[in-house]
Write a protein that holds these residues in place. Sequence first.
Motif, mmCIF file in Angstrom:
data_model
loop_
_atom_site.group_PDB
_atom_site.id
_atom_site.type_symbol
_atom_site.label_atom_id
_atom_site.label_comp_id
_atom_site.label_asym_id
_atom_site.label_seq_id
_atom_site.Cartn_x
_atom_site.Cartn_y
_atom_site.Cartn_z
ATOM 1 N N HIS A 167 0.789 -1.231 0.000
ATOM 2 C CA HIS A 167 0.000 0.000 0.000
ATOM 3 C C HIS A 167 0.826 1.289 0.000
ATOM 4 O O HIS A 167 0.560 2.182 -0.827
ATOM 5 C CB HIS A 167 -0.966 0.016 1.190
ATOM 6 C CG HIS A 167 -1.491 1.379 1.519
ATOM 7 N ND1 HIS A 167 -2.444 2.016 0.750
ATOM 8 C CD2 HIS A 167 -1.146 2.249 2.529
ATOM 9 C CE1 HIS A 167 -2.675 3.217 1.266
ATOM 10 N NE2 HIS A 167 -1.912 3.374 2.334
ATOM 11 N N PRO A 168 1.831 1.463 0.878
ATOM 12 C CA PRO A 168 2.546 2.750 0.907
ATOM 13 C C PRO A 168 3.168 3.116 -0.440
ATOM 14 O O PRO A 168 3.165 4.289 -0.830
ATOM 15 C CB PRO A 168 3.627 2.528 1.981
ATOM 16 C CG PRO A 168 3.074 1.445 2.849
ATOM 17 C CD PRO A 168 2.334 0.541 1.915
ATOM 18 N N SER A 169 3.672 2.120 -1.161
ATOM 19 C CA SER A 169 4.293 2.393 -2.456
ATOM 20 C C SER A 169 3.248 2.697 -3.522
ATOM 21 O O SER A 169 3.415 3.622 -4.332
ATOM 22 C CB SER A 169 5.144 1.193 -2.888
ATOM 23 O OG SER A 169 6.176 0.949 -1.966
ATOM 24 N N ARG A 183 9.690 5.893 0.107
ATOM 25 C CA ARG A 183 9.143 7.070 -0.568
ATOM 26 C C ARG A 183 10.231 7.892 -1.246
ATOM 27 O O ARG A 183 10.094 8.316 -2.401
ATOM 28 C CB ARG A 183 8.392 7.933 0.460
ATOM 29 C CG ARG A 183 7.735 9.167 -0.107
ATOM 30 C CD ARG A 183 6.894 9.836 0.970
ATOM 31 N NE ARG A 183 7.746 10.382 2.017
ATOM 32 C CZ ARG A 183 8.011 11.687 2.161
ATOM 33 N NH1 ARG A 183 7.496 12.558 1.318
ATOM 34 N NH2 ARG A 183 8.760 12.125 3.143
ATOM 35 N N ASN A 188 7.805 -3.079 -0.739
ATOM 36 C CA ASN A 188 7.588 -1.714 -0.266
ATOM 37 C C ASN A 188 8.822 -0.901 -0.623
ATOM 38 O O ASN A 188 9.926 -1.187 -0.158
ATOM 39 C CB ASN A 188 7.354 -1.686 1.245
ATOM 40 C CG ASN A 188 6.975 -0.294 1.729
ATOM 41 O OD1 ASN A 188 6.260 0.428 1.049
ATOM 42 N ND2 ASN A 188 7.477 0.091 2.893
ATOM 43 N N TYR A 241 0.440 4.000 -3.025
ATOM 44 C CA TYR A 241 -0.074 5.331 -2.670
ATOM 45 C C TYR A 241 0.813 6.431 -3.243
ATOM 46 O O TYR A 241 0.323 7.424 -3.801
ATOM 47 C CB TYR A 241 -0.168 5.430 -1.148
ATOM 48 C CG TYR A 241 -0.572 6.791 -0.618
ATOM 49 C CD1 TYR A 241 -1.849 7.293 -0.859
ATOM 50 C CD2 TYR A 241 0.319 7.555 0.129
ATOM 51 C CE1 TYR A 241 -2.225 8.542 -0.360
ATOM 52 C CE2 TYR A 241 -0.042 8.794 0.636
ATOM 53 C CZ TYR A 241 -1.318 9.282 0.374
ATOM 54 O OH TYR A 241 -1.685 10.519 0.871
ATOM 55 N N GLN A 242 2.127 6.272 -3.142
ATOM 56 C CA GLN A 242 3.050 7.295 -3.652
ATOM 57 C C GLN A 242 2.970 7.396 -5.174
ATOM 58 O O GLN A 242 3.006 8.498 -5.734
ATOM 59 C CB GLN A 242 4.487 6.976 -3.210
ATOM 60 C CG GLN A 242 4.710 6.965 -1.708
ATOM 61 C CD GLN A 242 4.326 8.292 -1.044
ATOM 62 O OE1 GLN A 242 4.428 9.356 -1.648
ATOM 63 N NE2 GLN A 242 3.879 8.209 0.204
#
Length: 418
Positions: free
Chosen positions: A123-125, A190, A187, A127-128
Amino acid sequence: MSLTNPKVRDDIYGKANWYPYYAGYAQGFVSDVIDFLNIKTNQIILDPWNGSGTTTQVAAQKNIMSYGFDINPVMVTVAKSKILSNITYENLIDLAHEIVNRSSSSRMRINTSEDPLNSWLLHPSSYQFRKLKYYIMDSSILDSRFQGIHEFFLVVLFRTLKRLLIPFRSTNPTWIKKAKSKNERINIPRKKIYSTFLEETISMAKVFQSDDRKIRSICEGKSVIDLCDSRCLKLLPNSIDHIITSPPYCTRIDYVVSTSPELSLLGYDTTTFHDLRCRMIGTNNIVERKSCYSNSWGTTCYSFLNQVKNHPSKASKIYYLKTYLQYFYSLYRSLDELNRVLKNRGTATIVVQNSYYKNIYLDLSKIIYEMVKPFKWGLMYKEEFSNSATLSNVNVKSRVYRKIDVSIETVLVFRKES
């Protein structure tokens, strides 16, 4: 006159290395064809399988109107990016920093629970990447008056994602694996995503450091690039003066899978992805329709299909015969459509690659010659080039039937007789 080998890659007009494409051909080849046929600036060129946009780019550089169509939205994006002109290196770098700054400071809510990027990323990747795409499409950052500016940065994002998906690459350069479980998804920090985005922008923007006007300047509005199926062109009858193209080769390369990360960035989910695969000429999927041999395809095609049908290898008759029938059915429909839009006395330059099924030789150039003969397309020029850099040589299993082979790339130039 001898034409440039279509597969000897060059970059005489810049931008060729923005998105390396296995099925593409050289800028110099297109330039040679335009000169050989003495194509005028008041005439129109069509490439119905425009791919990464070499035909439309070179035509625009020569101040010639062109239409470039492709069924794959990734390739349409790439082709449109190459129309970008009259912008400076410094301007592009500033815009890239603005996109990154807006994205990194944004706390917008984006639901990535069903995101196609989850095939590779956590998810975090995901999202970016979604934030970067959002600001690339933001007209308050990028001036839409610069034709191709949004597509330029989308290609930067394509390159960024592909570069960071190293764990999913395979020995086949046209194939990329997907994570089999959440544990295999990765992952990416960011800062790594943003720094890679800036590095890729610098790499692509270097074209605009050149003082050479033939690279920096392009004729705005001279290229119409759009999504379109070659079997149903959005063109009037007898509206095209010249066709310069290369149809999908019958080499079982799945170009939809090879562009799956880019398609995911563009929002293609499992359903739309599957639909695109089924619509591609040369798809490996068996489409739900019955295709059977037509006399319009010629005797060479009939002989090849008959040999496939009678080949002793497993699945030749059950599976492979059906895929070849689909391929020739779609290819003939496309050629018939090209005949509809091509003017009398117009020309069609077609690059094809002959190949093998097991030990059965597929003379695609001869098949196309026989398919278009009833259209009264006269062959005015033919040239063959050897090419050892083929994906068939990557497949170790194919060597059971033959040694490493040199494929033949054939350039066929037809003129439509009135």
